[in-house]
Design a protein around this motif. Structure first.
Motif, PDB file in Angstrom:
ATOM      1  N   LYS A 226       0.606  -1.159   0.127  1.00  0.00           N
ATOM      2  CA  LYS A 226       0.129  -0.048   0.038  1.00  0.00           C
ATOM      3  C   LYS A 226       0.773   1.092   0.236  1.00  0.00           C
ATOM      4  CE  LYS A 226      -3.974   2.172   2.494  1.00  0.00           C
ATOM      5  NZ  LYS A 226      -4.840   2.179   3.716  1.00  0.00           N
TER       6      LYS A 226
ATOM      7  N   HIS B 112       2.036   2.274  -3.111  1.00  0.00           N
ATOM      8  CA  HIS B 112       1.055   2.975  -4.131  1.00  0.00           C
ATOM      9  C   HIS B 112       0.813   4.520  -3.773  1.00  0.00           C
ATOM     10  CE1 HIS B 112       0.820  -0.773  -5.976  1.00  0.00           C
ATOM     11  NE2 HIS B 112       0.072  -1.233  -4.709  1.00  0.00           N
TER      12      HIS B 112
ATOM     13  N   PRO C  78       3.866  -0.254  -8.538  1.00  0.00           N
ATOM     14  CA  PRO C  78       2.816   0.653  -9.009  1.00  0.00           C
ATOM     15  C   PRO C  78       3.012   0.804 -10.652  1.00  0.00           C
ATOM     16  CG  PRO C  78       4.099   1.574  -7.084  1.00  0.00           C
ATOM     17  CD  PRO C  78       4.576   0.286  -7.764  1.00  0.00           C
TER      18      PRO C  78
ATOM     19  N   LEU D  78       0.779  -2.311 -11.922  1.00  0.00           N
ATOM     20  CA  LEU D  78      -0.777  -2.115 -11.845  1.00  0.00           C
ATOM     21  C   LEU D  78      -1.146  -1.230 -12.781  1.00  0.00           C
ATOM     22  CD1 LEU D  78      -1.081  -1.790  -7.909  1.00  0.00           C
ATOM     23  CD2 LEU D  78      -1.555  -3.769  -9.409  1.00  0.00           C
ATOM     24  N   ARG D  79      -0.403  -0.231 -13.242  1.00  0.00           N
ATOM     25  CA  ARG D  79      -1.014   0.652 -14.166  1.00  0.00           C
ATOM     26  C   ARG D  79      -0.848   0.258 -15.600  1.00  0.00           C
ATOM     27  NH1 ARG D  79       2.460   6.288 -13.257  1.00  0.00           N
ATOM     28  NH2 ARG D  79       1.679   6.806 -15.130  1.00  0.00           N
TER      29      ARG D  79
ATOM     30  N   GLN E  40      -2.980  -8.561  -6.589  1.00  0.00           N
ATOM     31  CA  GLN E  40      -3.295  -7.274  -7.203  1.00  0.00           C
ATOM     32  C   GLN E  40      -3.309  -7.232  -8.480  1.00  0.00           C
ATOM     33  OE1 GLN E  40      -0.682  -4.600  -5.190  1.00  0.00           O
ATOM     34  NE2 GLN E  40      -1.454  -4.717  -3.391  1.00  0.00           N
TER      35      GLN E  40
END
Length: 363
Positions: free
Chosen positions: A106, A109, A186, A189-190, A220
């Motif tokens: 977390k 991010h 991050p 994830l994008r 995730q």
């Protein structure tokens, strides 16, 4: 009278603050970093509130930040650091539990640059921690802006400039290989969000992470990308539409079981100081998929993946890299770009759309 050349200006040390509620842990980390050339521990604090006070009166490049602390914990402190001191890089430090791994993920991010697991018991664990932490501090501290009077440094060979239209691969890819390290979660994830609903090719992913973290990352990516994504299991058949993540502590390689490509896991020695490492995955995928292998190197420190990219190119495959401006650390993509073999250098937000186009291209 001949004038002597001006003496070279020695770069200043990277300034670090250590934040942990344990005086023993603070002392350990302080000693580790103080023994490293080019790194100076300029402050320490027992909680996030005290850390913010130190940041308001000192110039600090990197903060090593504990998660569980009284008064103000690491996550709350991180939010304030990102808001008030955007140029400061933060490395989250925690014991390797699933709960702390979830919090660390977390934190990434929310703006943390990296994470590190606190040392295991014994001298070997402490030494590995010292080396990893020093490498991360150096990589992140090197990103601080140079003074206006300092000319930008250049490293030869000069990698290609970012391109909005990379050279396309010669054939439609049969597999997509992704390597990442610092700043990777991050970015991934994008990227996976951008690939949602497209790209039927299997995706093989090596991200430098401990085991607990790689399982969380797979979960995730499954949610955000809406595709099955899991830690690889030795002998897994590589199936279209699936994503396989190299488990922490294991190299993930590609082999054949008859005509079927499969995944193999091993605990061979680390490569580029990493296990899992990107190079073994790229190298073996090049042998199995040849010109059908497409590689992507994302943000990360070090040079892992560069040799694998060269093997990919020799086998007729293709690779692109993330550009420097959108990378947290342009080590891995920079090293791969410097081979001169990259098909293109793209900002992160352009990699997904490019992969969507290329994945459906005719042979």
């Amino acid at each position: 009278m001949t004038q002597s050349a001006p003496a070279a200006v020695r770069p200043r040390d990277i300034r670090v603050m250590v934040v942990d509620d344990s005086a023993v842990v603070r002392g350990l980390i302080n000693r580790h970093l103080a023994s490293e050339q080019g790194i100076e521990v300029v402050a320490s604090a027992a909680n996030g509130e005290l850390a913010l006070a130190e940041l308001s009166r000192r110039e600090i490049d990197v903060v090593v930040l504990d998660i569980e602390m009284p008064v103000m914990d690491g996550l709350a402190a991180l939010k304030e650091i990102v808001a008030r001191h955007p140029g400061v890089r933060v490395v989250m430090a925690s014991t390797l539990t699933r709960r702390n791994a979830e919090i660390s993920m977390k934190a990434l991010h929310l703006g943390a640059s990296d994470y590190i697991a606190k040392p295991e018991t014994g001298l070997a664990g402490a030494e590995a921690f010292r080396q990893e932490l020093a490498a991360k501090v150096r990589a992140l501290g090197a990103r601080r802006p140079a003074p206006p009077s300092s000319p930008p440094s250049r490293v030869a060979p000069t990698p290609p400039a970012a391109s909005a239209l990379p050279r396309p691969p010669r054939v439609r890819p049969g597999v997509i290989l992704i390597g990442a390290s610092t700043g990777g979660p991050p970015a991934l994830l994008r990227l996976f969000a951008a690939l949602r609903g497209a790209v039927e090719q299997p995706i093989l992913l090596t991200q430098h992470m401990p085991a607990t973290f790689t399982a969380l990352l797979a979960e995730q990516l499954t949610r955000v990308g809406e595709r099955p994504c899991a830690e690889a299991v030795d002998g897994d058949r590589i199936r279209p539409g699936h994503c396989y993540v190299a488990p922490g502590g294991w190299h993930m390689t590609v082999a054949r079981d008859g005509a079927m490509p499969v995944l193999r896991l091993n605990q061979d020695p680390p490569e580029n100081f990493c296990r899992p490492a990107v190079d073994p995955m790229f190298r073996t995928a090049a042998q199995v998929f040849g010109s059908g292998a497409l590689g992507v190197i994302l943000t990360g420190m070090g040079s892992d993946g560069a040799h694998g990219c060269e093997a990919l190119a020799r086998a007729g495959g293709h690779f692109i890299v993330q550009d420097e401006a959108s990378s947290v650390v342009w080590g891995m993509p920079g090293a791969a770009a410097a081979t001169g073999l990259a098909g293109g250098v793209l900002p992160l937000d352009q990699i997904g759309p490019w992969l969507r186009r290329i994945s459906g291209a005719a042979s």
